[in-house]
Design a protein around this motif. Structure first.
Motif, PDB file in Angstrom:
ATOM      1  N   THR A 127      -7.210  26.637  -7.915  1.00  0.00           N
ATOM      2  CA  THR A 127      -7.868  27.420  -8.963  1.00  0.00           C
ATOM      3  C   THR A 127      -9.128  26.722  -9.457  1.00  0.00           C
ATOM      4  O   THR A 127     -10.180  27.345  -9.628  1.00  0.00           O
ATOM      5  CB  THR A 127      -6.900  27.640 -10.147  1.00  0.00           C
ATOM      6  OG1 THR A 127      -5.754  28.354  -9.688  1.00  0.00           O
ATOM      7  CG2 THR A 127      -7.578  28.433 -11.257  1.00  0.00           C
ATOM      8  N   LEU A 189     -14.288  35.823 -11.939  1.00  0.00           N
ATOM      9  CA  LEU A 189     -13.523  36.917 -12.544  1.00  0.00           C
ATOM     10  C   LEU A 189     -12.172  37.092 -11.855  1.00  0.00           C
ATOM     11  O   LEU A 189     -11.156  37.365 -12.511  1.00  0.00           O
ATOM     12  CB  LEU A 189     -14.320  38.221 -12.459  1.00  0.00           C
ATOM     13  CG  LEU A 189     -15.522  38.346 -13.400  1.00  0.00           C
ATOM     14  CD1 LEU A 189     -16.269  39.644 -13.131  1.00  0.00           C
ATOM     15  CD2 LEU A 189     -15.062  38.305 -14.857  1.00  0.00           C
ATOM     16  N   ALA A 190     -12.153  36.922 -10.528  1.00  0.00           N
ATOM     17  CA  ALA A 190     -10.895  37.042  -9.785  1.00  0.00           C
ATOM     18  C   ALA A 190      -9.892  36.000 -10.263  1.00  0.00           C
ATOM     19  O   ALA A 190      -8.691  36.280 -10.412  1.00  0.00           O
ATOM     20  CB  ALA A 190     -11.148  36.882  -8.293  1.00  0.00           C
ATOM     21  N   SER A 192      -9.958  34.382 -13.277  1.00  0.00           N
ATOM     22  CA  SER A 192      -9.610  34.600 -14.684  1.00  0.00           C
ATOM     23  C   SER A 192      -8.649  35.763 -14.870  1.00  0.00           C
ATOM     24  O   SER A 192      -7.847  35.772 -15.810  1.00  0.00           O
ATOM     25  CB  SER A 192     -10.880  34.835 -15.505  1.00  0.00           C
ATOM     26  OG  SER A 192     -11.511  36.048 -15.117  1.00  0.00           O
ATOM     27  N   ARG A 193      -8.689  36.737 -13.965  1.00  0.00           N
ATOM     28  CA  ARG A 193      -7.821  37.911 -14.076  1.00  0.00           C
ATOM     29  C   ARG A 193      -6.659  37.886 -13.085  1.00  0.00           C
ATOM     30  O   ARG A 193      -5.917  38.862 -12.988  1.00  0.00           O
ATOM     31  CB  ARG A 193      -8.649  39.185 -13.864  1.00  0.00           C
ATOM     32  CG  ARG A 193      -9.751  39.367 -14.909  1.00  0.00           C
ATOM     33  CD  ARG A 193     -10.555  40.628 -14.652  1.00  0.00           C
ATOM     34  NE  ARG A 193     -11.644  40.765 -15.610  1.00  0.00           N
ATOM     35  CZ  ARG A 193     -12.523  41.768 -15.612  1.00  0.00           C
ATOM     36  NH1 ARG A 193     -12.436  42.713 -14.672  1.00  0.00           N
ATOM     37  NH2 ARG A 193     -13.487  41.826 -16.514  1.00  0.00           N
ATOM     38  N   SER A 194      -6.535  36.764 -12.360  1.00  0.00           N
ATOM     39  CA  SER A 194      -5.474  36.621 -11.349  1.00  0.00           C
ATOM     40  C   SER A 194      -5.464  37.804 -10.388  1.00  0.00           C
ATOM     41  O   SER A 194      -4.422  38.352 -10.042  1.00  0.00           O
ATOM     42  CB  SER A 194      -4.102  36.471 -12.024  1.00  0.00           C
ATOM     43  OG  SER A 194      -4.062  35.325 -12.834  1.00  0.00           O
ATOM     44  N   ASP A 195      -6.656  38.207  -9.971  1.00  0.00           N
ATOM     45  CA  ASP A 195      -6.811  39.357  -9.075  1.00  0.00           C
ATOM     46  C   ASP A 195      -7.682  38.960  -7.896  1.00  0.00           C
ATOM     47  O   ASP A 195      -8.907  39.143  -7.921  1.00  0.00           O
ATOM     48  CB  ASP A 195      -7.434  40.530  -9.832  1.00  0.00           C
ATOM     49  CG  ASP A 195      -7.568  41.784  -8.977  1.00  0.00           C
ATOM     50  OD1 ASP A 195      -7.082  41.768  -7.831  1.00  0.00           O
ATOM     51  OD2 ASP A 195      -8.163  42.766  -9.452  1.00  0.00           O
ATOM     52  N   LYS A 198     -10.685  40.958  -6.249  1.00  0.00           N
ATOM     53  CA  LYS A 198     -12.051  41.045  -6.774  1.00  0.00           C
ATOM     54  C   LYS A 198     -12.996  40.097  -6.051  1.00  0.00           C
ATOM     55  O   LYS A 198     -14.207  40.285  -6.068  1.00  0.00           O
ATOM     56  CB  LYS A 198     -12.051  40.743  -8.282  1.00  0.00           C
ATOM     57  CG  LYS A 198     -11.448  41.863  -9.124  1.00  0.00           C
ATOM     58  CD  LYS A 198     -11.710  41.636 -10.592  1.00  0.00           C
ATOM     59  CE  LYS A 198     -11.226  42.832 -11.412  1.00  0.00           C
ATOM     60  NZ  LYS A 198     -11.939  44.072 -11.077  1.00  0.00           N
ATOM     61  N   THR A 208     -19.048  46.679  -6.820  1.00  0.00           N
ATOM     62  CA  THR A 208     -18.902  46.508  -8.263  1.00  0.00           C
ATOM     63  C   THR A 208     -20.142  47.013  -8.985  1.00  0.00           C
ATOM     64  O   THR A 208     -20.057  47.684 -10.020  1.00  0.00           O
ATOM     65  CB  THR A 208     -18.659  45.030  -8.606  1.00  0.00           C
ATOM     66  OG1 THR A 208     -17.442  44.592  -7.993  1.00  0.00           O
ATOM     67  CG2 THR A 208     -18.547  44.830 -10.117  1.00  0.00           C
TER      68      THR A 208
END
Length: 242
Positions: A127, A189-190, A192-195, A198, A208
């Motif tokens: 991470t 962003l991926a 921070s949003r656990s996605d 993205k 986007t």
């Protein structure tokens, strides 16, 4: 070959903005090219060209550039060597990607990015590395924007350049820099949003942008900017200092 890839990426971005389909990144451009008559031959030419460019940059990284004045400081020379090595890595990656598509086994850059991000997000170290990588990508994008605004790219060219080349380089570098920075932002962003979905690379960045208010206009402008960089790449290939 780099110019052709950028032209196709810009075209795909505009096509997506107008409701079409496609993957607006390096792999999407090579996939499109492979599907055209003579496309595989062009990709083989690209493989050879990318490998040659990579070897040239490796030589510059190891021996230094002969185009630099002797008065340059050792610090400046070290920076130039690091840049040359980074470009060699990029060109080798392009060569590998193009080679994959010549054999019909090329993979989507977007899918690869999302998959790698998903695996790295399972660990704290991964991470942290993703966030650091995203910040680095944003910095690279910012450098491209600065290079366009300041017109420092003219230092890479030999001889007197026309006003058209200067304008193409300015617009092209700014557009490419903003696109690169958007990729880095999506990586962060991926995380921070656990996605991980993205973190879909350049294609994800374009899509986007297209999803925002006035996204169609923004995406068309982005595509035109990348096309402009592609056109400038041909001038750069002709006038680049060796």
């Amino acid at each position: 070959m780099s110019g052709i890839v950028h032209l196709i990426i810009g075209y795909i971005a505009i096509r997506i903005a107008l409701g079409g389909a496609g993957t607006a990144d390096q792999s999407g451009a090579m996939s499109e090219l492979a599907g055209k008559p003579g496309g595989v031959v062009a990709l083989w030419v690209g493989v050879v060209a990318f490998v040659a460019m990579a070897l040239w940059r490796l030589a510059e990284a190891a021996l230094g550039s002969s185009s630099k004045p002797e008065a340059d400081s050792k610090k400046s020379e070290a920076i130039e060597r690091i840049k040359a090595f980074a470009l060699a890595v990029v060109y080798f990656a392009f060569a590998v990607s193009a080679f994959g598509f010549t054999r019909g086994s090329g993979e989507s850059s977007s899918g690869q990015s999302a998959g790698i991000t998903a695996r790295m997000m399972h660990t704290t170290a991964g991470t942290i590395a993703l966030i650091a990588g995203g910040l680095f990508i944003i910095a690279v994008g910012g450098y491209h924007v600065y290079k366009g605004v300041s017109q420092n790219f003219l230092d890479d060219l030999e001889g007197t350049t026309s006003g058209l080349v200067r304008r193409l380089g300015t617009v092209g570098y700014i557009a490419k820099g903003l696109a690169i920075a958007a990729v880095g932002l999506l990586v962060i962003l991926a995380v921070s949003r656990s996605d991980p979905g993205k973190a879909a690379g350049l294609d994800g960045a374009f899509k986007t942008v297209g999803a925002q208010p006035y996204g169609v206009v923004l995406l068309i402008l982005s595509g035109l900017g990348i096309i402009t960089y592609g056109v400038y790449s041909f001038a750069m290939a002709r006038h680049s200092k060796m």
